[in-house]
Design an enzyme around this catalytic site. Sequence first.
Site, mmCIF file in Angstrom:
data_model
loop_
_atom_site.group_PDB
_atom_site.id
_atom_site.type_symbol
_atom_site.label_atom_id
_atom_site.label_comp_id
_atom_site.label_asym_id
_atom_site.label_seq_id
_atom_site.Cartn_x
_atom_site.Cartn_y
_atom_site.Cartn_z
ATOM 1 N N HIS A 107 19.959 -10.148 8.294
ATOM 2 C CA HIS A 107 18.577 -9.732 8.576
ATOM 3 C C HIS A 107 17.679 -10.297 7.484
ATOM 4 O O HIS A 107 18.071 -10.358 6.310
ATOM 5 C CB HIS A 107 18.485 -8.207 8.589
ATOM 6 C CG HIS A 107 17.098 -7.692 8.339
ATOM 7 N ND1 HIS A 107 16.686 -7.234 7.095
ATOM 8 C CD2 HIS A 107 16.023 -7.569 9.147
ATOM 9 C CE1 HIS A 107 15.438 -6.852 7.165
ATOM 10 N NE2 HIS A 107 15.001 -7.043 8.386
ATOM 11 N N ASN A 109 13.202 -10.457 6.622
ATOM 12 C CA ASN A 109 11.810 -10.396 7.053
ATOM 13 C C ASN A 109 10.881 -10.564 5.870
ATOM 14 O O ASN A 109 11.226 -10.255 4.723
ATOM 15 C CB ASN A 109 11.504 -9.122 7.848
ATOM 16 C CG ASN A 109 11.297 -7.911 6.977
ATOM 17 O OD1 ASN A 109 10.215 -7.704 6.427
ATOM 18 N ND2 ASN A 109 12.332 -7.108 6.834
#
Length: 303
Positions: A107, A109
């Site tokens: 992940h 971001n």
Amino acid sequence: MSTPSPSAIKAWLLDLQQRIVAGLEAVDGKPFLRDSWERPEGGGGISRLIEEGNVLERGGVNFSHVTGTSLPPSAAAARPELAGRAWEAMGVSLVLHPRNPYAPTVHMNVRFFEATAEGKEPVWWFGGGMDLTPYYGHLDDARHFHQVCHDALAPYGDGLYPRFKKWCDEYFYIKHRKEARGVGGIFFDDFNELPFDEAFAMVRSAGGAFLDAYLPILERRKDTPYGERERDFQAYRRGRYVEFNLVWDRGTHFGLQSGGRTEAILMSLPPIVKWRYDWHPEPGSPEAALYSDFLPHRDWLAK
């Protein structure tokens, strides 16, 4: 403090999304779908998605830029002084679920938030990070991932990596299970302690390091032989990923509460997941090693 430039951030985010997708397509060999969308309340985004790829079972690299006139509860509760301000949020968020159980989920971001009101100074901050979630842990993978994170932050202060590493360990912790989601990485939020130009440079360095952090690991593990046992354990551990994202993740809550696009927000969920009642790995097994050797918080860069 230098003045925030949302237009410069947006241009960089769109370029980052394209560069990451191109790097992943080169490894997988299958193109990502492109889906542009608009949000009735203001803003929109571009979703880039792959399903049933050659390497990636499911993955998405999403750009969004949304605006509003009042903050959703998930944000207003933490910053009540921002109530009544107009706001905009933009970012790139990705989650990749490889098919091979020896290749970890990842992940990443990076995001920017600004709240404005007439006659008042704008309130802004950056957030982001990346974390690695293996099913079968490898020390060299964890060390490589953390080393790239460390090196991306080093020019902006010696204290950033240990601070953001600890923040990541604490944030991606599944409280109701009393276990970490994976081997961590870096995480930061509400970051505005540097002048805007320097803070933006730090975020560009962190986000730009993603391919260097993850692609060597994916290349190393994507062709490892595996069987039904490994796929079964992968599906079981993916259940933890689902639990964290739906129960604890602030980004998921913000997206759903602010009227974001549900398909894009829930892109992070894996395609095949299993739960079973009170299951424990066999002592001494490779599955047990994940719990004993990789999920407990540790200094991955210690020699």
